[in-house]
Design a protein around this motif. Structure first.
Motif, short mmCIF file in Angstrom:
data_model
loop_
_atom_site.label_atom_id
_atom_site.label_comp_id
_atom_site.label_asym_id
_atom_site.label_seq_id
_atom_site.Cartn_x
_atom_site.Cartn_y
_atom_site.Cartn_z
N GLN A 337 -13.56 8.39 -0.73
CA GLN A 337 -13.71 8.63 -2.12
C GLN A 337 -13.06 10.29 -2.49
O GLN A 337 -12.60 10.60 -3.48
N PRO A 365 0.66 -2.51 -5.72
CA PRO A 365 0.16 -3.66 -4.83
C PRO A 365 0.80 -4.11 -3.70
O PRO A 365 0.49 -4.66 -2.64
N THR A 368 0.14 -3.01 -0.21
CA THR A 368 -0.78 -3.77 0.94
C THR A 368 -0.74 -4.93 0.69
O THR A 368 -1.70 -5.59 1.30
N ASP A 378 -8.74 -0.11 3.88
CA ASP A 378 -8.52 -0.73 2.69
C ASP A 378 -9.23 -0.26 1.60
O ASP A 378 -8.87 0.16 0.37
N ALA A 379 -10.35 0.36 1.83
CA ALA A 379 -11.11 0.80 0.71
C ALA A 379 -10.45 2.34 0.37
O ALA A 379 -10.40 2.62 -0.91
N ALA A 381 -7.27 2.96 0.48
CA ALA A 381 -6.12 2.60 -0.52
C ALA A 381 -6.51 2.06 -1.94
O ALA A 381 -5.72 2.37 -2.65
N GLU A 382 -7.58 1.34 -1.89
CA GLU A 382 -8.07 0.92 -3.30
C GLU A 382 -8.29 2.03 -3.98
O GLU A 382 -8.17 2.27 -5.16
N ALA A 383 -9.07 3.06 -3.32
CA ALA A 383 -9.29 4.41 -4.15
C ALA A 383 -8.26 4.95 -4.47
O ALA A 383 -8.25 5.42 -5.76
N MET A 385 -5.31 3.59 -5.23
CA MET A 385 -4.84 2.89 -6.42
C MET A 385 -5.50 3.10 -7.59
O MET A 385 -4.78 3.29 -8.91
N GLU A 386 -6.59 3.17 -7.91
CA GLU A 386 -7.60 3.21 -8.70
C GLU A 386 -7.23 4.70 -9.39
O GLU A 386 -7.22 4.95 -10.50
N HIS A 457 -2.44 -2.95 -15.88
CA HIS A 457 -3.82 -2.56 -15.44
C HIS A 457 -4.42 -1.76 -16.63
O HIS A 457 -5.35 -0.88 -16.62
#
Length: 745
Positions: A337, A365, A368, A378-379, A381-383, A385-386, A457
């Protein structure tokens, strides 16, 4: 225990350690088994090489040298030599001498065990120590060989005899200098990006000549400050250029360690480092044609696991023992984070410096979708992305030439179908705000994917100009013909192609713009001058731009031809079919008035048709074209005018006989009848052979006898006395009374 000051003291200490190991019984057998198992923890057959580089980094080395000569692998570095406290951890798996060092990379104590892939033992020469580390335990090594290629005696050297073949990629392989060079090439200079001390890793031959060199040259650049996890931090920056010409811009910050969390197997420390490296191509590399390396990786100083973005990220992560992935720990999640916060600030900074090159740094998207990532990666990569969708989208400012900086939502961008079809001025005119500048767009189109993802989004994004909006420009005569053709072609595969008839965009040879002809209109376009249609006055020759071989021009011509609006190669049958179709559908639209010359051309062309085509087209052609006529008014005066051939009557002179008993003679002065002027007949008789004037005129519907029509006052069906003519059921029979009546124009 004091540190040995000479070789003899070091030998005595090693001997004592060996005796303790020999007396340990069950523990010794467990250690032997652990050493043998530890060599296969990593699937990378040369993981031992990276472990030596990691060890050199922890010991402050600036250079690592490698050599494969005479069946021996040698690895050396110029870092701090071995100390007494290091001896047991070097030979004992799962025992690390760095567990109390928050800055050290190593932590598991099994890295060097991977060298057992190549031999059951290896020798280590460092300072006053000569160690033989084997699967069976610790022993003394022979005297240090004379190896001038590894510098003076204070260099630490690993001497590994290559007595075992290694299984790699499903095949047995022997380690050679070529294989090691190939591995280094795959590792790349960028493997060293986040090392604090090691600046070069060099593979040398027997004489010490360089076979492969990994090295980086760093140049400090201006940093900045930003907020990471609510803390204001200073970010240092440097441009890092590799020996091959590729480059990275590295951003480094030190942040407060996550509270109440610690990494596995070592203390956290009050602060922890974070770093982000973005691809960057220096001017010298651009001029030499070098490409920026785009591979993404997550590092814990050295590369740990691939990352599906062209960015390299470093933090003091907890790797798995193989150092090929991250553990799913709360520590790693917390660092992820914080790293995402730093990454977002770095990307915004990069956009300010080079917006076109920065779009590819943003996650999508699809990056991944087909990649299997562990939980912590993965977390991460999601962070990212957000942060991309909300933090970067909200803070992104793009410079517009001579207009200053604008937020991304204050700009306008055209739909993908319009890429390259509109100027920035046109986009701004249609969108009512500045266009996203061409200099801020990447050539691969990443910016479009990113903006679509943001829009999907509910993130901030520019206003969009659609294809329907852009159709308004088709009527703009200031646009070049070529640009207009490309815009029209873009409409053809969409629903907006149905509206092309509404705009004057097809240019003729003189440059005048016209609407595409509708099906109920007679005129069409021709691809060359001199056609029958052009001579008859219902064809316009296309502008040369429409006749090129460009994909857009080819598609537009195909579209015009599909709707029978394009005459190709002067084809007479196509031209006459178009004219006949107009006659068939014409109601109140004007007919095409023919001059004497045009009337002769039409007669000659009609004569060249097959009999079946003449029968099929003749009547409709007669309703489409007009010739000069005269008629008598009720007061007996003669009036001249024009009438469709299918509505005229032929005067008695057409037969070249004076027939006093015929209809033309009897009805000659009847008011309301249109008679073809004798001059037209004389002109037509002078045209080419093949079809007589009388045959031509009758084929087109001219009459020399009364035309019949139901009587306007008829109200009853003759076969059913008293039944109204409009009643339901079979229609009235044909009229029993033959009437002639004036034609309706």
């Amino acid at each position: 225990m004091p540190e040995p000051a000479c070789g003899e003291a070091a030998r005595a200490a090693v001997e004592r350690f060996r005796e303790l190991d020999a007396d340990s019984g069950v523990n010794r057998r467990a250690a032997v088994g652990s050493r043998r198992a530890a060599k296969g923890v990593s699937t990378d057959w040369l993981q031992g090489v990276s472990e030596v580089v990691q060890n050199a980094e922890d010991l402050g080395a600036t250079e690592v040298r490698l050599q494969v000569v005479g069946g021996v692998l040698r690895l050396a570095h110029n870092g701090r030599p071995v100390r007494l406290r290091d001896v047991i951890p070097l030979s004992m798996p799962w025992l690390s001498g760095k567990s109390d060092d928050a800055e050290a990379v190593g932590r598991f104590g099994i890295g060097l065990m991977s060298l057992f892939r190549f031999a059951p033992r290896f020798d280590l020469y460092s300072g006053v120590y000569r160690l033989r580390i084997g699967e069976e335990g610790l022993d003394h090594a022979p005297d240090r060989p004379a190896l001038s290629v590894f510098g003076p005696g204070e260099w630490t050297v690993f001497h590994v005899p290559l007595t075992r073949e290694v299984v790699a990629g499903g095949a047995r392989r022997a380690l050679t200098a070529e294989a090691l060079e190939e591995w280094l090439a795959a590792w790349g200079d960028e493997a060293l990006l986040f090392l604090r001390h090691v600046t070069a890793v060099v593979l040398v031959d027997r004489e010490g000549r360089s076979l492969r060199r990994l090295a980086l040259r760093r140049t400090a650049v201006e940093g900045f400050s930003t907020e990471v996890a609510g803390e204001q931090v200073v970010v240092e920056a440097a441009d890092v250029q590799a020996s091959g010409g590729s480059g990275w811009r590295v951003f480094h910050a030190v942040v407060t360690s996550p509270p109440d969390l610690e990494p596995e197997g070592k203390p956290a420390g009050e602060a922890t480092p974070l770093a982000v490296a973005c691809p960057w191509t220096p001017d010298s590399a651009q001029s030499a044609g070098c490409e920026t390396h785009q591979a993404g990786y997550v590092h814990a100083r050295l590369p740990v696991t691939p990352f599906p973005l062209p960015v390299r990220l470093h933090a003091a992560f907890d790797p798995v023992p193989s150092r090929q992935d991250l553990q799913d720990t709360r520590w790693n999640l917390a660092l992820g984070q914080r790293l995402a916060d730093l990454w977002a600030a770095v990307v915004l900074k990069q956009f300010h410096a080079d917006p076109a090159a920065s779009w590819s740094l943003l996650p999508l998207p699809r990056h991944t979708a087909d990649v299997e990532l562990s939980g912590a990666v993965d977390a991460l990569a999601e962070a990212l992305m957000e942060r991309s969708r909300h933090q970067i989208g909200a803070g992104l400012q793009i410079g517009v030439p001579d207009r200053g900086m604008h937020p991304i939502e204050g700009l306008v961008v055209e739909d993908p179908e319009l890429t390259g079809l509109l100027t920035e001025a046109e986009i701004e005119r249609l969108g009512g705000r500045p266009a996203l500048p061409a200099g801020a767009r990447d050539t691969e189109g990443f910016y479009r994917e990113v903006l679509k993802d943001w829009t999907d989004h509910d993130a901030l994004a520019p206003v969009t100009v659609s294809l329907r909006d852009a159709q308004k420009l088709l009527g703009n005569t200031e646009r070049s013909v070529e640009a207009t053709i490309r815009l029209a072609a873009a409409c053809l595969d969409t629903v907006w192609g149905l509206f092309l008839e509404d705009f004057p965009w097809v240019a003729d040879a003189a440059g005048a713009r016209h609407r595409p002809p509708r099906s109920q209109e007679p005129w069409l376009f021709a691809d060359r001058p001199g056609s029958l249609a052009e001579k008859l006055g219902f064809a316009r020759v296309l502008h040369p731009e429409f006749l090129t071989d460009s994909p857009a021009a080819v598609r537009v011509r195909a579209w015009l031809a599909k709707y029978n609006a394009l005459l190709v190669d002067g084809d007479e049958l196509t031209a006459l079919r178009r004219l006949a179709r107009y006659g068939q559908t014409r109601t109140i639209a004007p007919v095409l008035r023919l001059s004497d010359e045009q009337a002769c051309l039409l007669k000659d062309a009609f004569a060249r048709l097959e009999d079946a085509d003449r029968r099929r087209l003749g009547g409709d052609l007669g309703r489409a074209v007009a010739l000069p006529v005269y008629e008598y008014l009720p007061d007996g005066q003669q009036r001249e005018g024009w009438e469709a051939i299918a509505s005229v009557y032929l005067p008695a002179s057409v037969e070249r006989t004076e027939r006093t008993e015929g209809f033309p003679f009897a009805a000659a002065r009847t008011p309301g009848l249109s008679w073809l002027r004798p001059r037209c007949i004389r002109v037509l008789r002078e045209s080419g052979p093949g079809l007589s004037t009388l045959e031509f005129l009758r084929e087109l519907g001219a009459a020399s006898a009364p035309r019949t029509m139901p009587h306007r006052d008829r109200t009853l069906r003759l076969h059913q006395l008293g039944l109204p003519a409009g009643a339901e059921g079979p229609g009235p029979e044909p009229c029993r009374c033959w009437l002639w009546a004036p034609s309706t124009r």
